[in-house]
Write a protein that holds these residues in place. Structure first.
Motif, PDB file in Angstrom:
ATOM      1  N   ARG A 208      61.750  73.637  30.160  1.00  0.00           N
ATOM      2  CA  ARG A 208      61.380  72.999  28.891  1.00  0.00           C
ATOM      3  C   ARG A 208      60.719  71.636  29.087  1.00  0.00           C
ATOM      4  N   SER A 209      60.982  70.962  30.195  1.00  0.00           N
ATOM      5  CA  SER A 209      60.300  69.699  30.459  1.00  0.00           C
ATOM      6  C   SER A 209      58.795  69.913  30.579  1.00  0.00           C
ATOM      7  N   TYR A 210      58.396  71.035  31.167  1.00  0.00           N
ATOM      8  CA  TYR A 210      56.974  71.329  31.329  1.00  0.00           C
ATOM      9  C   TYR A 210      56.370  71.761  29.996  1.00  0.00           C
ATOM     10  N   ALA A 211      57.147  72.471  29.187  1.00  0.00           N
ATOM     11  CA  ALA A 211      56.683  72.781  27.837  1.00  0.00           C
ATOM     12  C   ALA A 211      56.443  71.496  27.056  1.00  0.00           C
ATOM     13  N   LEU A 212      57.336  70.549  27.199  1.00  0.00           N
ATOM     14  CA  LEU A 212      57.204  69.252  26.537  1.00  0.00           C
ATOM     15  C   LEU A 212      55.923  68.546  26.978  1.00  0.00           C
ATOM     16  N   MET A 213      55.646  68.542  28.285  1.00  0.00           N
ATOM     17  CA  MET A 213      54.439  67.890  28.784  1.00  0.00           C
ATOM     18  C   MET A 213      53.184  68.585  28.266  1.00  0.00           C
ATOM     19  N   HIS A 214      53.203  69.902  28.170  1.00  0.00           N
ATOM     20  CA  HIS A 214      52.043  70.612  27.633  1.00  0.00           C
ATOM     21  C   HIS A 214      51.810  70.262  26.162  1.00  0.00           C
ATOM     22  N   LEU A 215      52.882  70.139  25.402  1.00  0.00           N
ATOM     23  CA  LEU A 215      52.729  69.765  23.998  1.00  0.00           C
ATOM     24  C   LEU A 215      52.167  68.352  23.874  1.00  0.00           C
ATOM     25  N   TRP A 216      52.682  67.419  24.655  1.00  0.00           N
ATOM     26  CA  TRP A 216      52.135  66.059  24.629  1.00  0.00           C
ATOM     27  C   TRP A 216      50.667  66.057  25.054  1.00  0.00           C
ATOM     28  N   HIS A 217      50.369  66.805  26.107  1.00  0.00           N
ATOM     29  CA  HIS A 217      48.998  66.825  26.622  1.00  0.00           C
ATOM     30  C   HIS A 217      48.033  67.427  25.611  1.00  0.00           C
ATOM     31  N   SER A 218      48.517  68.372  24.793  1.00  0.00           N
ATOM     32  CA  SER A 218      47.642  69.000  23.807  1.00  0.00           C
ATOM     33  C   SER A 218      47.146  68.019  22.753  1.00  0.00           C
ATOM     34  N   LEU A 219      47.839  66.887  22.581  1.00  0.00           N
ATOM     35  CA  LEU A 219      47.392  65.886  21.619  1.00  0.00           C
ATOM     36  C   LEU A 219      46.148  65.144  22.120  1.00  0.00           C
ATOM     37  N   ASP A 220      45.890  65.201  23.428  1.00  0.00           N
ATOM     38  CA  ASP A 220      44.764  64.481  24.039  1.00  0.00           C
ATOM     39  C   ASP A 220      43.563  65.379  24.325  1.00  0.00           C
ATOM     40  N   VAL A 221      43.758  66.682  24.337  1.00  0.00           N
ATOM     41  CA  VAL A 221      42.668  67.598  24.674  1.00  0.00           C
ATOM     42  C   VAL A 221      42.557  68.654  23.588  1.00  0.00           C
ATOM     43  N   GLU A 222      41.392  69.249  23.500  1.00  0.00           N
ATOM     44  CA  GLU A 222      41.163  70.307  22.506  1.00  0.00           C
ATOM     45  C   GLU A 222      41.408  71.645  23.162  1.00  0.00           C
ATOM     46  N   VAL A 223      42.436  72.334  22.686  1.00  0.00           N
ATOM     47  CA  VAL A 223      42.793  73.650  23.245  1.00  0.00           C
ATOM     48  C   VAL A 223      42.733  74.675  22.114  1.00  0.00           C
ATOM     49  N   PRO A 224      41.994  75.772  22.286  1.00  0.00           N
ATOM     50  CA  PRO A 224      41.898  76.761  21.219  1.00  0.00           C
ATOM     51  C   PRO A 224      43.235  77.445  20.962  1.00  0.00           C
TER      52      PRO A 224
END
Length: 483
Positions: free
Chosen positions: A467-483
């Motif tokens: 879940r720590s990696y899921a958390l990082m992906h969610l945070w990272h999605s705020l900075d990049v455009e992912v379809p």
């Protein structure tokens, strides 16, 4: 955990790099041990044994393979997932605790007697603490021999050996070669005194630029600097201050193991092992990105994020006490606001340094210093100021330890008992300071924004133990455009 010989041999036959660092293959007919992905011809099953650590293979009389360099693999990701005593001990050994404090010091940190700790490590890792520390010293020495221009006497003490003779004897025994033979023509250029340039092993894929962006967004003036392609910070080490600079780029398609260039500038070369281990924490160097992607990549909500940024890491931290103070200051304020307040603390209470690196001017204030400050004078709400003072006092007194050797459940209970520290702060500290791979922060503003953008709430139990990696992906999605 016990090794299944049939499963291990299957991994060796397929040269599966995902098992590098999880176990080692010793070959009776050659007297060497290898990583599972070694390109040499696969030995017959009757001629091999499997070991949970390099130290175990060395203790059984095997020397390291010169072709696959088995001791150069990242550590086992199982240590962080399980959070066992053995894994916690390995983190402290890598930090040089045995070299500085002896086996009794290591056992005391873990809450066991030396004898009982030895039994635990022998059962789980196939070697006791002295053998494990010796294997770590040998590996550090080999890297320094092959990648730096340091003299052998400097390398001996930088790697943690008590004497040059002990260094020579260990290198010859482990690698069946003298230090001069190991170096050959591969030694790096001569370096300035106290400077160590080396490469830190990470598993691929490795999203170095995403890690750099996170570190840059949270960089604290005076203590950290980030620019295009690199990140640097000051280090408060056991024998004196230092700095580390990391070159961070993406590694998507290559061998199973990649290497991050790192430059350390140290007051005392005896701090080499501690500095290296702390840099590896920041890189999340022992992560198994393929295992993370296998579980999270098929998730309806996370799948696109995982495939868009393969190899995303959880940004660790070099100092648990510093991270804890920064987490409490950052409660209910923006990252930029927290950086402003923390910058004032660094200037007023941090130790000035002449690092030679533009922008790196201070060490972060020590807990003892912050504990003596009148909380009413801190540039923050009074309740938070009192929380900072109380936390600093607990850290300074030793009532609270925030290194990779502590029990996560115990640390969480102690943190939540501190006035002004709630579940978000305790979770964030576990995420970045303790290396817990299964942290989720449902109340975090960024997490809520990211979830809302992708369809709302979700059952995170399916994401365990990553879940720590899921958390990082969610945070990272705020900075990049992912379809």
């Amino acid at each position: 955990m016990p090794l299944d010989p049939q499963v291990c041999y299957k991994a060796v036959r397929s040269r599966d790099g995902r098992f590098d660092g999880r176990f080692y293959t010793a070959v009776r007919t050659t007297g060497i041990y290898c990583r599972p992905s070694c390109p040499a011809r696969t030995p017959a099953f009757r001629n091999v044994t499997f070991h949970p650590s390099a130290a175990s293979a060395q203790a059984a009389g095997y020397r390291a393979c010169k072709r696959c360099l088995p001791d150069a693999t990242p550590g086992s990701p199982d240590w962080d997932v399980a959070g066992t005593v053995a894994g916690r001990a390995m983190r402290l050994i890598a930090d040089g605790v045995v070299d500085r404090e002896g086996v009794d010091g290591l056992a005391g940190r873990l809450g066991y007697t030396s004898r009982h700790l030895g039994r635990i490590l022998a059962a789980e890792l196939g070697a006791g603490p002295l053998a494990l520390a010796r294997a770590r010293r040998a590996q550090t020495a080999r890297v320094l021999i092959e990648t730096t221009g340091l003299g052998f006497a400097e390398i001996a003490f930088a790697a943690g050996f008590a004497s040059v003779r002990q260094f020579n004897d260990t290198v010859r025994e482990v690698y069946a070669a003298t230090p001069t033979e190991l170096r050959g023509h591969r030694g790096g250029p001569a370096s300035h005194p106290g400077t160590v340039v080396m490469r830190l092993a990470v598993r691929t894929p490795f999203a170095g630029r995403a890690l750099l962006r996170f570190l840059a967004d949270h960089a604290l003036a005076g203590v950290e600097v980030a620019a295009d392609g690199w990140y640097a910070r000051t280090l408060d080490l056991p024998h004196g201050p230092g700095t580390v600079m990391l070159e961070l780029t993406d590694v998507l398609e290559s061998a199973d193991t990649a290497f991050v260039p790192a430059t350390f500038r140290l007051t005392d070369l005896r701090d080499t092992a501690a500095a290296v281990e702390r840099a590896r924490r920041m890189l999340d160097a022992d992560c198994d990105p393929l295992a993370v992607a296998e579980q999270l990549g098929s998730d309806p909500l996370l799948g696109a994020l995982v495939h868009a940024t393969p190899g995303l890491r959880v940004a660790g931290h070099v100092d648990g006490a510093e991270l804890a103070i920064r987490a409490v200051v950052g409660q209910q304020v923006s990252v930029a606001g927290a950086r402003t307040v923390l910058g004032r603390l660094v200037v007023e209470h941090g130790k000035p340094l002449d690092t030679g690196v533009p922008g790196l001017t201070h060490l972060f204030p020590q807990s003892e210093t912050l504990a003596e400050i009148d909380p009413e004078t801190l540039p923050m709400p009074r309740a938070r100021g009192r929380a900072i003072a109380g936390l600093a006092a607990a850290l300074a007194d030793g009532d609270l330890a925030l290194d990779r050797g502590t029990d996560r459940g115990d640390v969480r209970s102690r943190l939540l008992a501190q006035p002004g520290i709630g579940p978000w702060s305790a979770g964030y500290i576990a995420l970045r300071a303790l290396g817990d791979p299964d942290v989720f922060l449902p109340t975090d503003v960024g997490v809520r924004r990211a979830l809302d953008a992708r369809g709302g709430s979700v059952d995170t139990e399916a994401w365990r133990p990553w879940r720590s990696y899921a958390l990082m992906h969610l945070w990272h999605s705020l900075d990049v455009e992912v379809p």
